[in-house]
Design a protein around this motif. Structure first.
Motif, PDB file in Angstrom:
ATOM      1  N   SER A  51       0.829  -1.204   0.000  1.00 40.33           N
ATOM      2  CA  SER A  51       0.000   0.000   0.000  1.00 40.33           C
ATOM      3  C   SER A  51       0.864   1.255   0.000  1.00 40.33           C
ATOM      4  CB  SER A  51      -0.943   0.005   1.205  1.00 40.33           C
ATOM      5  OG  SER A  51      -0.210  -0.060   2.402  1.00 40.33           O
ATOM      6  N   ARG A  52       2.151   1.096   0.306  1.00 37.21           N
ATOM      7  CA  ARG A  52       3.088   2.223   0.295  1.00 37.21           C
ATOM      8  C   ARG A  52       4.397   1.761  -0.335  1.00 37.21           C
ATOM      9  NH1 ARG A  52       3.405   6.940   3.782  1.00 37.21           N
ATOM     10  NH2 ARG A  52       5.357   7.969   3.303  1.00 37.21           N
ATOM     11  N   TYR A  53       4.919   2.580  -1.258  1.00 38.59           N
ATOM     12  CA  TYR A  53       6.140   2.259  -1.976  1.00 38.59           C
ATOM     13  C   TYR A  53       7.190   3.320  -1.665  1.00 38.59           C
ATOM     14  CZ  TYR A  53       3.095  -0.894  -4.487  1.00 38.59           C
ATOM     15  OH  TYR A  53       2.211  -1.892  -4.792  1.00 38.59           O
ATOM     16  N   TYR A 103       3.393  -6.217 -13.720  1.00 38.99           N
ATOM     17  CA  TYR A 103       4.502  -5.490 -13.103  1.00 38.99           C
ATOM     18  C   TYR A 103       4.639  -4.131 -13.787  1.00 38.99           C
ATOM     19  CZ  TYR A 103       5.570 -10.151 -11.389  1.00 38.99           C
ATOM     20  OH  TYR A 103       5.486 -11.382 -10.810  1.00 38.99           O
ATOM     21  N   PHE A 104       4.447  -3.065 -13.019  1.00 30.57           N
ATOM     22  CA  PHE A 104       4.619  -1.714 -13.526  1.00 30.57           C
ATOM     23  C   PHE A 104       5.879  -1.145 -12.868  1.00 30.57           C
ATOM     24  CE2 PHE A 104       0.103  -2.495 -14.111  1.00 30.57           C
ATOM     25  CZ  PHE A 104      -0.077  -2.071 -15.422  1.00 30.57           C
ATOM     26  N   TYR A 105       6.957  -1.042 -13.660  1.00 31.39           N
ATOM     27  CA  TYR A 105       8.262  -0.638 -13.131  1.00 31.39           C
ATOM     28  C   TYR A 105       8.374   0.879 -13.039  1.00 31.39           C
ATOM     29  CZ  TYR A 105       9.538  -5.479 -13.656  1.00 31.39           C
ATOM     30  OH  TYR A 105       9.578  -6.841 -13.535  1.00 31.39           O
ATOM     31  N   PHE A 106       8.894   1.354 -11.907  1.00 30.95           N
ATOM     32  CA  PHE A 106       9.076   2.788 -11.707  1.00 30.95           C
ATOM     33  C   PHE A 106      10.016   3.388 -12.744  1.00 30.95           C
ATOM     34  CE2 PHE A 106       7.694   1.545  -7.393  1.00 30.95           C
ATOM     35  CZ  PHE A 106       6.550   2.324  -7.351  1.00 30.95           C
ATOM     36  N   SER A 107      10.964   2.602 -13.225  1.00 34.74           N
ATOM     37  CA  SER A 107      11.894   3.106 -14.243  1.00 34.74           C
ATOM     38  C   SER A 107      11.165   3.483 -15.533  1.00 34.74           C
ATOM     39  CB  SER A 107      12.980   2.071 -14.536  1.00 34.74           C
ATOM     40  OG  SER A 107      12.394   0.863 -15.008  1.00 34.74           O
ATOM     41  N   ARG A 114      10.140  10.769  -8.512  1.00 39.87           N
ATOM     42  CA  ARG A 114      10.621  11.611  -7.416  1.00 39.87           C
ATOM     43  C   ARG A 114       9.452  12.222  -6.672  1.00 39.87           C
ATOM     44  NH1 ARG A 114      15.427  13.215 -10.629  1.00 39.87           N
ATOM     45  NH2 ARG A 114      16.995  11.863  -9.730  1.00 39.87           N
ATOM     46  N   GLY A 115       9.562  12.280  -5.361  1.00 40.61           N
ATOM     47  CA  GLY A 115       8.550  12.952  -4.559  1.00 40.61           C
ATOM     48  C   GLY A 115       7.445  12.041  -4.076  1.00 40.61           C
ATOM     49  N   THR A 139      -6.184   3.389  -2.527  1.00 46.43           N
ATOM     50  CA  THR A 139      -5.164   4.410  -2.740  1.00 46.43           C
ATOM     51  C   THR A 139      -3.801   3.881  -2.317  1.00 46.43           C
ATOM     52  OG1 THR A 139      -6.750   6.165  -2.371  1.00 46.43           O
ATOM     53  CG2 THR A 139      -4.457   6.735  -2.071  1.00 46.43           C
ATOM     54  N   LEU A 140      -2.815   4.117  -3.172  1.00 47.54           N
ATOM     55  CA  LEU A 140      -1.439   3.697  -2.913  1.00 47.54           C
ATOM     56  C   LEU A 140      -0.578   4.940  -2.760  1.00 47.54           C
ATOM     57  CD1 LEU A 140      -1.216   1.079  -5.806  1.00 47.54           C
ATOM     58  CD2 LEU A 140      -1.882   0.652  -3.435  1.00 47.54           C
ATOM     59  N   ILE A 141       0.403   4.866  -1.882  1.00 47.64           N
ATOM     60  CA  ILE A 141       1.313   5.997  -1.676  1.00 47.64           C
ATOM     61  C   ILE A 141       2.679   5.619  -2.247  1.00 47.64           C
ATOM     62  CG2 ILE A 141       2.506   7.390   0.032  1.00 47.64           C
ATOM     63  CD1 ILE A 141       0.005   7.003   1.816  1.00 47.64           C
ATOM     64  N   VAL A 142       3.178   6.494  -3.105  1.00 52.32           N
ATOM     65  CA  VAL A 142       4.514   6.316  -3.671  1.00 52.32           C
ATOM     66  C   VAL A 142       5.348   7.496  -3.184  1.00 52.32           C
ATOM     67  CG1 VAL A 142       5.894   6.163  -5.770  1.00 52.32           C
ATOM     68  CG2 VAL A 142       3.609   5.125  -5.693  1.00 52.32           C
ATOM     69  N   ASP A 143       6.332   7.194  -2.369  1.00 53.74           N
ATOM     70  CA  ASP A 143       7.192   8.223  -1.777  1.00 53.74           C
ATOM     71  C   ASP A 143       8.624   7.925  -2.173  1.00 53.74           C
ATOM     72  OD1 ASP A 143       8.175  10.314  -0.345  1.00 53.74           O
ATOM     73  OD2 ASP A 143       7.699   9.481   1.623  1.00 53.74           O
ATOM     74  N   ARG A 144       9.052   8.500  -3.287  1.00 56.99           N
ATOM     75  CA  ARG A 144      10.363   8.199  -3.857  1.00 56.99           C
ATOM     76  C   ARG A 144      11.199   9.439  -3.816  1.00 56.99           C
ATOM     77  NH1 ARG A 144      10.866   3.498  -6.088  1.00 56.99           N
ATOM     78  NH2 ARG A 144      12.258   4.152  -7.711  1.00 56.99           N
TER      79      ARG A 144
END
Length: 144
Positions: A51-53, A103-107, A114-115, A139-144
Motif C-alpha cells: 500500500s506504500r512504496y 509489473y509496472f516498473y518505476f523506471s 521523485r517525490g 489508494t497507494l502511496i509512492v514516496d520516492r
C-alpha cells in the motif's frame, strides 16, 4: 527461583514488545473492495503487493480477480496518479478468475520517480468489445 522467574518474565515481555513493534510497521499487500460491472452478479477487485512504496521499491505488482460470476473478460491495466492521469504503459489481456500479476516498473514511469504521489492501479473491463466497468485498487502511496 526468583531470579529464574524474573529472567523468564523479562524475556517474555521483551519478545512481546519486539513482536508488537515490528508488526506495527509491517506493510502488507492491499486488496481493494469489490466493484460491480454491468454483468449481473459479476464483481472484480484489484490487489497490489504493497500500500506504500518507498525508494527501495522497483515496481508496483498488481492483479485483478473476479468473484467467479463474470465468464471471460478482457482488461486494460495501468497506473494512474490521482488528479493527473495515467503514468504507466497499458497492459492488456483477458481472464476468467484472475489476471497474471502485472509489473509496472518505476523506471518506466518518470512522472512518479521523485517525490510523494498518490496513485492507484486501474483495470478497465470489457466483454465482447463492450465496456462493462472498471476496478481500482485502494489508494497507494509512492514516496520516492
Amino acid at each position: 527461583m526468583k531470579k529464574h522467574f524474573k529472567k523468564v518474565m523479562i524475556s517474555f515481555f521483551s519478545l512481546a514488545f519486539i513482536l508488537t513493534f515490528t508488526s506495527t510497521f509491517k506493510v502488507n499487500a492491499a486488496t481493494g473492495s469489490w466493484h460491480n460491472t454491468t454483468i449481473s452478479g459479476c464483481q472484480v477487485r484489484v490487489w497490489t503487493d504493497y500500500s506504500r512504496y518507498t525508494s527501495s521499491a522497483t515496481s508496483i505488482d498488481t492483479y485483478a480477480e473476479t468473484n467467479g460470476k463474470c465468464g471471460t473478460i478482457d482488461y486494460k491495466a495501468a497506473i494512474y496518479v490521482t488528479g493527473e492521469g495515467r503514468v504507466s504503459s497499458v497492459q492488456s489481456g483477458y481472464f476468467a478468475n484472475r489476471t497474471p500479476i502485472k509489473y509496472f516498473y518505476f523506471s518506466n514511469m518518470p512522472n512518479i520517480n521523485r517525490g510523494f504521489n498518490i496513485v492507484e492501479s486501474h483495470f478497465e473491463l470489457y466483454k465482447n468489445g463492450s465496456f462493462i466497468g472498471a476496478a481500482s485498487s485502494d489508494t497507494l502511496i509512492v514516496d520516492r
